[in-house]
Design a protein around this motif. Structure first.
Motif, short mmCIF file in Angstrom:
data_model
loop_
_atom_site.label_atom_id
_atom_site.label_comp_id
_atom_site.label_asym_id
_atom_site.label_seq_id
_atom_site.Cartn_x
_atom_site.Cartn_y
_atom_site.Cartn_z
N LEU A 1 -4.80 -0.47 -0.67
CA LEU A 1 -3.54 0.17 -0.29
C LEU A 1 -2.40 -0.26 -1.19
N GLY A 2 -2.41 -1.52 -1.61
CA GLY A 2 -1.35 -1.99 -2.49
C GLY A 2 -1.28 -1.19 -3.77
N ALA A 3 -2.44 -0.92 -4.36
CA ALA A 3 -2.48 -0.13 -5.59
C ALA A 3 -2.08 1.31 -5.34
N ALA A 4 -2.39 1.83 -4.16
CA ALA A 4 -2.08 3.23 -3.84
C ALA A 4 -0.59 3.48 -3.73
N VAL A 5 0.18 2.47 -3.31
CA VAL A 5 1.61 2.69 -3.06
C VAL A 5 2.51 1.92 -4.01
N ALA A 6 1.96 1.05 -4.84
CA ALA A 6 2.79 0.25 -5.74
C ALA A 6 3.53 1.14 -6.73
N GLY A 7 4.84 0.96 -6.80
CA GLY A 7 5.64 1.66 -7.78
C GLY A 7 5.87 3.13 -7.54
N ARG B 1 8.83 0.11 -4.64
CA ARG B 1 9.71 0.73 -5.61
C ARG B 1 9.13 0.63 -7.03
N THR B 2 9.67 1.47 -7.88
CA THR B 2 9.27 1.49 -9.27
C THR B 2 9.51 0.12 -9.91
N GLY B 3 8.55 -0.36 -10.67
CA GLY B 3 8.68 -1.64 -11.35
C GLY B 3 7.92 -2.77 -10.69
#
Length: 285
Positions: free
Chosen positions: A177-183, A166-168
């Motif tokens: 992958l974490g950076a690709a989907v974070a926020g 989610r956003t934030g």
């Protein structure tokens, strides 16, 4: 940037979800933020497919005469097989990073190493034992309760990923992958997903109530089929919420320790949520 996924992006989102969260032969055609947003919103659908496979194998073994323990082991093995063990690996790496007690940069370096440390090994053993023990108890109650638990836990596990994206919630690294989907997921959309999955899980429990070996009250001279059972429905809904709550605690701790989320953290959240859901469903039987 748009805060919602357009209708045309949903097929890309489904491909993203199944292509990144399962080993099913789905080709991911887009890796942009919009596709990632749709993919993380569709993550519970990928969990539903994984859980259905786990339940099907467990019930099939029971049908062949296997005991609840063997059915439980099989049901626990299917999600690992359908993810190539990536979520379990992420759980182990997250445990090693948190257990190291080192600053964020050093902890992230430990998590990125290919080997598994003592914290990771211990965590894996305890989590898998807990999953098998809970599933075994539920299958011993009835095939319906065991099958429902397998589906609900896998779906709740991926729902936890929707919330974590989610956003934030920042990424701990600029790549992966974490950076690709974070926020990527708007908070409102994440909350809608939580409500939808929780209600669907409760409804499934109510529908399967007559097949769980419990007491069913029939009104009238004709059995109308499945009867709504509030106790099982409420229990299942609360199990989903408990899974999300425990995963949220882990998420916040990881953000404090690592500065954000990584692919390993997402894997750890999924396994934590799945285990919590199974334990919650096995309590008070």
């Amino acid at each position: 940037m748009s805060t919602t996924s357009s209708p045309s992006s949903w097929p890309d989102g489904l491909r993203f979800a199944f292509g990144t969260l399962t080993v099913l032969p789905v080709r991911v055609t887009r890796w942009d933020r919009e596709a990632a947003r749709g993919g993380m919103l569709c993550a519970p659908a990928a969990g539903l497919a994984v859980g259905a496979g786990a339940a099907a194998l467990g019930v099939f073994l029971l049908f062949l005469g296997a005991g609840p323990l063997l059915a439980a082991v099989a049901s626990a093995a299917v999600p690992a097989a359908l993810t190539r063990g990536l979520h379990l690996d992420g759980l182990a790496d997250t445990a090693d990073g948190l257990g190291s007690g080192k600053p964020a940069e050093d902890a992230l370096r430990i998590m990125k190493q290919s080997d598994i440390g003592p914290f990771g090994v211990i965590t894996l053993v305890l989590v898998l034992f807990a999953q098998v023990a809970a599933l075994s108890q539920l299958y011993a109650d009835s095939w319906a309760r065991g099958a429902l638990a397998a589906v609900v836990s896998a779906t709740a596990a991926r729902l936890a990923l929707t919330l974590a994206a989610r956003t934030g919630v920042p990424a701990a690294r600029p790549e992966g992958l974490g950076a690709a989907v974070a926020g990527v997921v708007p908070v409102r959309s994440a909350m809608i997903a939580v409500v939808a999955v929780t209600l669907a899980a409760a409804g499934a429990a109510a529908y399967l109530g007559p097949y769980d070996g419990g007491v069913v009250v029939v009104i009238g001279p004709v059995d109308p089929g499945p009867i709504f059972e509030p106790y099982d429905a409420v229990r299942t809904g609360l199990a989903v919420l408990a899974a999300l709550a425990v995963a949220e605690l882990l998420l916040r701790h990881c953000v404090r320790r690592f500065g954000g989320v990584t692919g390993d953290v997402f894997g750890g959240l999924a396994e934590t949520a799945a285990t919590t859901a199974l334990v919650a469903l096995s309590l008070g039987r």
